[in-house]
Design an enzyme around this catalytic site. Structure first.
Site, PDB file in Angstrom:
ATOM      1  N   ASN A 168     -10.820  31.364   4.810  1.00 26.74           N
ATOM      2  CA  ASN A 168     -12.155  31.104   4.278  1.00 26.74           C
ATOM      3  C   ASN A 168     -12.295  31.738   2.903  1.00 26.74           C
ATOM      4  O   ASN A 168     -12.279  32.972   2.780  1.00 26.74           O
ATOM      5  CB  ASN A 168     -13.222  31.676   5.209  1.00 26.74           C
ATOM      6  CG  ASN A 168     -14.621  31.611   4.598  1.00 26.74           C
ATOM      7  OD1 ASN A 168     -15.235  30.568   4.562  1.00 26.74           O
ATOM      8  ND2 ASN A 168     -15.115  32.747   4.089  1.00 26.74           N
ATOM      9  N   GLU A 169     -12.364  30.907   1.865  1.00 27.68           N
ATOM     10  CA  GLU A 169     -12.752  31.260   0.500  1.00 27.68           C
ATOM     11  C   GLU A 169     -11.759  32.148  -0.249  1.00 27.68           C
ATOM     12  O   GLU A 169     -12.096  32.711  -1.295  1.00 27.68           O
ATOM     13  CB  GLU A 169     -14.144  31.926   0.488  1.00 27.68           C
ATOM     14  CG  GLU A 169     -15.233  31.004   0.997  1.00 27.68           C
ATOM     15  CD  GLU A 169     -16.627  31.560   0.879  1.00 27.68           C
ATOM     16  OE1 GLU A 169     -17.588  30.776   1.041  1.00 27.68           O
ATOM     17  OE2 GLU A 169     -16.753  32.777   0.634  1.00 27.68           O
TER      18      GLU A 169
ATOM     19  N   GLU B 256     -19.728  24.175   3.590  1.00 25.84           N
ATOM     20  CA  GLU B 256     -20.612  25.339   3.686  1.00 25.84           C
ATOM     21  C   GLU B 256     -21.703  25.216   2.650  1.00 25.84           C
ATOM     22  O   GLU B 256     -21.436  24.918   1.476  1.00 25.84           O
ATOM     23  CB  GLU B 256     -19.841  26.640   3.409  1.00 25.84           C
ATOM     24  CG  GLU B 256     -19.707  27.571   4.587  1.00 25.84           C
ATOM     25  CD  GLU B 256     -19.273  28.971   4.172  1.00 25.84           C
ATOM     26  OE1 GLU B 256     -18.184  29.387   4.591  1.00 25.84           O
ATOM     27  OE2 GLU B 256     -20.014  29.641   3.429  1.00 25.84           O
TER      28      GLU B 256
ATOM     29  N   TRP C 224     -20.790  42.222   7.638  1.00 22.17           N
ATOM     30  CA  TRP C 224     -20.838  41.034   6.776  1.00 22.17           C
ATOM     31  C   TRP C 224     -22.229  40.937   6.188  1.00 22.17           C
ATOM     32  O   TRP C 224     -23.109  41.750   6.509  1.00 22.17           O
ATOM     33  CB  TRP C 224     -20.479  39.771   7.567  1.00 22.17           C
ATOM     34  CG  TRP C 224     -19.624  38.834   6.760  1.00 22.17           C
ATOM     35  CD1 TRP C 224     -20.030  37.742   6.046  1.00 22.17           C
ATOM     36  CD2 TRP C 224     -18.211  38.937   6.567  1.00 22.17           C
ATOM     37  NE1 TRP C 224     -18.949  37.153   5.430  1.00 22.17           N
ATOM     38  CE2 TRP C 224     -17.825  37.864   5.728  1.00 22.17           C
ATOM     39  CE3 TRP C 224     -17.227  39.822   7.025  1.00 22.17           C
ATOM     40  CZ2 TRP C 224     -16.503  37.658   5.332  1.00 22.17           C
ATOM     41  CZ3 TRP C 224     -15.916  39.615   6.636  1.00 22.17           C
ATOM     42  CH2 TRP C 224     -15.567  38.548   5.802  1.00 22.17           C
ATOM     43  N   ASP C 225     -22.447  39.932   5.335  1.00 18.70           N
ATOM     44  CA  ASP C 225     -23.781  39.836   4.732  1.00 18.70           C
ATOM     45  C   ASP C 225     -24.813  39.295   5.707  1.00 18.70           C
ATOM     46  O   ASP C 225     -25.999  39.251   5.386  1.00 18.70           O
ATOM     47  CB  ASP C 225     -23.760  39.016   3.430  1.00 18.70           C
ATOM     48  CG  ASP C 225     -23.201  37.623   3.589  1.00 18.70           C
ATOM     49  OD1 ASP C 225     -22.898  37.231   4.729  1.00 18.70           O
ATOM     50  OD2 ASP C 225     -23.052  36.919   2.566  1.00 18.70           O
ATOM     51  N   TRP C 226     -24.396  38.886   6.896  1.00 20.03           N
ATOM     52  CA  TRP C 226     -25.345  38.436   7.920  1.00 20.03           C
ATOM     53  C   TRP C 226     -25.267  39.290   9.195  1.00 20.03           C
ATOM     54  O   TRP C 226     -25.917  38.970  10.189  1.00 20.03           O
ATOM     55  CB  TRP C 226     -25.091  36.975   8.307  1.00 20.03           C
ATOM     56  CG  TRP C 226     -23.640  36.629   8.469  1.00 20.03           C
ATOM     57  CD1 TRP C 226     -22.870  35.947   7.573  1.00 20.03           C
ATOM     58  CD2 TRP C 226     -22.772  36.972   9.558  1.00 20.03           C
ATOM     59  NE1 TRP C 226     -21.581  35.845   8.037  1.00 20.03           N
ATOM     60  CE2 TRP C 226     -21.494  36.468   9.250  1.00 20.03           C
ATOM     61  CE3 TRP C 226     -22.943  37.672  10.753  1.00 20.03           C
ATOM     62  CZ2 TRP C 226     -20.395  36.628  10.097  1.00 20.03           C
ATOM     63  CZ3 TRP C 226     -21.849  37.822  11.594  1.00 20.03           C
ATOM     64  CH2 TRP C 226     -20.592  37.307  11.266  1.00 20.03           C
TER      65      TRP C 226
END
Length: 820
Positions: free
Chosen positions: A474-475, A571, A196-198
């Site tokens: 989510n999204e 968020e 993921w981006d994190w």
């Protein structure tokens, strides 16, 4: 190791009677039991001890085959593991007594992910979903003496590729900067395990939850749900027991024993005579009516106490009264409603009054939800249930006045302990189902396993007082409408799949099993308006409806005026670096600790992330590129910038309760999974960033909250999250210059605000001050009815423009003592 459940239960409760000892025997097949587990790869070049619960990365690290997976570049250096095929083999002993039971079930609470199982050389079943409990009838396969259970895992990366070739569903792959793997959306596996981006990619395999053999003769209670409704001065409690049996019919009786106040108990009994389905499952119910005088209300953190009451549900043999099976849970008495009604009822016929509200009413009180977003506690799922880690993170959330956490849809359904702890601490849970940032397939095989997943996890979690709302994904609504993955040309196809999955499959399951809670199809969305618009709204970010996710890396995030209105901010966030101390646990090479190093670039997964941080710092703080301590200061300044950004945005949302009826602020994100730049307020390992310290103030129940306007004035709000009003109070504004610790000017303003609301108190004109570079303002509250309220500050200009600051020459006290 095996144990007889009834005997243990009776001993623990001091109730040893003449019950049979053959109710249900549990053979523990985890590493704590009398089981020898081994792990090997396909070509048998690796053979090491295995662990259950466990996973291939943790076991290989324990055996010294690989180094610490979170060190250096080991996330990619160990990626070969995800491409190999692995086998867990367990050997355990069974006595003749164990073979005398009528029913023998192998129960796997969690298998990650695609696996084929054999017992004593015979195939017994397959798994394909890490979020599903698998139960296999193995009576014909077990034997006296040593038994061998073999679990053969496919490579998750290759399994995902095989399904994608057959049922391709966008996106194809994650961005290259993620250093991840493709097609996570094809597997019912923790989506973040492919990166993921994190966080890093660790596409693990393993038995990540407990594994047992259950032996019994008649029937067991697998799960219990509770449905609690308030009816005047009474609570109606409906209990549903989910039963499993070997017979076509279950006959006996259920009892429920509920603890109430004053150390009293309420008991009810109901006869059971139900026909089981072909798979041996059935349900039976019990109904209570309880006076509100014998139980106390459960409240979210900051609004009251969290009393929990023991509920014991037992299944008995009709003839002998033998207790066949028992379940213990704790329940709380509260009402939670997500209110979506005409906003003009609250805001009148104004621009803000268009659309619908979106707020949580708890025990008939509208509460502003303060909190954050929860990602998995560990990137390796078998380690994410560590109680010390969960305790530390949830206590940190509690201490920062958080009343809600959103369990994000790219992670896992958390452990029973996690939700129990949330019950105890009063932290409400917005629970996403585990679909995130992708389109998803809708073939029959995929939908069938999703059905099992949703049914099992709703039933498992439903009784928790902390569960507030379910969300389908989510999204994914905004991703489809916004063409994030190049789906525009096939919009109709993807919309059809979207509705088939979240509306036709998941929605009826949730609303049948848990009719008392709201199911939102997506987050963010326009809530009921999205549903009315066919589930894919033209603008899912409409500020007049539902919840929003908002990120803006190009504007000045310290300026509250950049943020759009929203009914509920579920968020929002900005990145920072973890501390140097935490980064040093991932590398011991000093050459890695500069902004352009290969190591730092590898750890930054957000495209352009370091540039955004640097630009945000430059707006307010002076950082010389040639400073020999540049990287050390960059880390510190990044945390200042993140904390100030989140302070400004969060206070804007809390202020907007007064004029937009914004009723929630859940920032992204609470925690971290490795030592890297991210949006978290708490670093991997538990160290608080500056953001979390700030959160203790900007989430304070009572807060004077000033906002610097575009015109240069200061609008001053008083925020009151208490159940009582604040009256006859006073807001004090002290004006300081940067050369003195004493105020150069003090003004006070009368203040009052109703309970559970926000109100603008005054506007302070400073636009015409000529010395704004030399001053700042401190705001505080004086009120006889308020025990504490943090001070708050306004800086009229960017901090780098401040005039009068001097080097403080601060030294530790012990150093001064030694010199003297």
């Amino acid at each position: 190791m095996s144990y007889v459940f009834c005997v243990l239960f009776l001993l623990f409760n001091g109730l040893l009677n003449n019950y049979s000892v053959h109710c249900i025997e549990i053979v523990d097949l985890t590493s704590n039991g009398n089981v020898i587990w081994s792990l090997g790869n396909k070509n048998k070049s690796i053979s090491v001890a295995g662990s259950v619960p466990g996973g291939v990365y943790t076991d290989l690290e324990k055996a010294g085959i690989i180094d610490n997976v979170l060190f250096g570049f080991n996330d990619v250096l160990t990626r070969w593991i995800a491409y190999d095929y692995w086998t867990y083999t367990g050997r355990f002993l069974l006595s003749q007594d164990s073979l005398n039971y009528n029913v023998t079930k192998l129960v796997l609470e969690g298998v990650d992910t695609v696996a084929f199982l054999e017992l004593n050389g015979s195939p017994i079943g397959t798994t394909e979903n890490m979020f599903v409990r698998y139960v296999f009838d193995v009576k014909q396969y077990i034997k006296v003496g040593e038994n061998e259970l073999t679990i053969n895992f496919l490579s998750p990366v290759e399994a995902a590729k095989v399904r994608s070739d057959k049922y391709f569903t966008a996106p194809n792959c994650v961005p290259d900067v993620y250093n991840g793997e493709c097609h996570a959306n094809q597997l019912r596996k923790m989506q973040a395990s492919f990166s993921w981006d994190w966080g890093p990619a660790f596409p693990s395999v393993g038995i990540w939850k407990p594994l047992t053999i259950e032996l019994y003769n008649e029937a067991i209670i697998r799960s219990v749900t509770t449905h609690i409704d308030k009816n005047g001065s009474l609570w109606d409690l409906k209990i549903v027991a989910y039963l499993e049996t070997r017979s076509t019919r279950i006959k006996g009786y259920l009892t429920a024993n509920l603890s109430v106040n004053a150390k009293q108990y309420v008991t009810i009994r109901n006869d059971v005579n139900v026909l089981a389905r072909d798979d041996g499952t059935a349900e039976a119910g019990l109904n209570f009516t309880i006076s509100e005088n014998v139980v106390s209300l459960w409240w979210p953190n900051g609004f009251g106490d969290q009393p929990l009451y023991d509920l014991k549900v037992s299944l008995h043999n009709q003839d002998s009264d033998e207790e066949l099976s028992v379940k213990h849970i704790k329940i709380g008495f509260r009402t939670v409603e997500l209110v979506e009604e005409d906003a003009s009822n609250i805001l009148g016929n104004t621009t803000a009054g268009n659309g619908l509200t979106f707020y949580f009413k708890v025990n008939d009180y509208p509460l502003f939800m303060k909190g954050s977003n929860w990602i998995p506690a560990n990137i390796l799922p078998e380690l994410g249930s560590d109680k010390n880690t969960i305790d530390d993170l949830l206590l940190a959330a509690r201490d920062a006045h958080m009343a809600m956490l959103r369990v994000w849809g790219g992670g896992i359904y958390e452990s029973d302990y996690f939700y129990q702890k949330c019950d105890e601490l009063g932290i409400l849970i917005w629970q996403d189902f585990l679909f995130a940032c992708s389109m998803y397939p809708a073939d029959a095989e995929f939908l069938n396993t999703v059905k099992q997943e949703i049914e099992q996890n709703v039933i498992r979690l439903q009784h928790h007082a902390s569960i507030a709302v379910w969300a389908g994904n989510n999204e994914n609504e905004v991703a489809l409408r916004g063409d994030w993955y190049g789906t525009k040309q096939q919009f109709d196809r993807y919309k059809e799949d979207y509705i088939k999955l979240y509306v036709h499959t998941i929605k009826p399951i949730v609303e049948t099993l848990d009719p008392g809670r709201r199911y939102l199809v997506s987050s963010p969305s326009n809530g009921r308006k999205s549903e009315e618009d066919g589930y894919i709204a033209e603008n899912p970010y409409d500020s007049n409806y539902g919840d929003t996710h908002y990120y803006n890396y190009f504007a000045d995030n310290w300026d509250a005026n950049i943020y759009p209105g929203t009914r509920f901010a579920s968020e929002y966030g900005f990145q920072s670096f973890p501390s140097a101390k935490t980064l040093q646990t991932a590398s011991n090479d000093q050459n890695d600790f500069h902004l352009d190093s290969k190591f730092i670039r590898h750890r930054q997964h957000s495209p352009g992330g370091n540039t955004y941080i640097k630009e945000q710092i430059a707006r307010h703080l002076h950082l010389d590129d040639n400073d020999p301590k540049y990287f050390e200061k960059f880390i510190f300044y990044s945390q200042i910038s993140q904390a100030m950004s989140m302070k400004s945005e969060t206070e804007y949302y809390r202020q907007s309760q007064s004029d937009w009826y914004t009723m929630g602020a859940l920032y992204w994100q609470l925690n971290d999974v490795w030592q890297a730049p991210s949006w978290s307020g708490i670093e991997y390992g538990g160290k608080w960033k500056m953001l979390h310290y700030f959160a203790m103030n900007f989430f304070s129940p009572v807060l004077v909250s000033p906002r610097l306007t575009l015109a240069g004035d200061i609008n001053v709000y008083l925020i009151n999250d208490r159940l009582v009003p604040i009256e006859d109070a006073k807001i004090v504004m002290d004006v300081f210059n940067w050369t003195s610790l004493e105020p150069i000017e003090t003004n006070s303003y009368p203040a009052s605000v109703a309970a559970l609301t926000t109100k603008k108190q005054t506007t302070v004109e400073i636009w015409d001050r000529e010395n704004k570079e030399e001053i700042f303002m401190r705001f505080s509250l004086k009120s006889d009815g308020v025990n504490s309220s943090p001070r708050n500050y306004v800086f009229p200009v960017s901090l780098k423009m401040a005039k009068g600051l001097r080097k403080p020459h601060i030294r530790p006290k012990n150093q001064l003592t030694q010199e003297n």
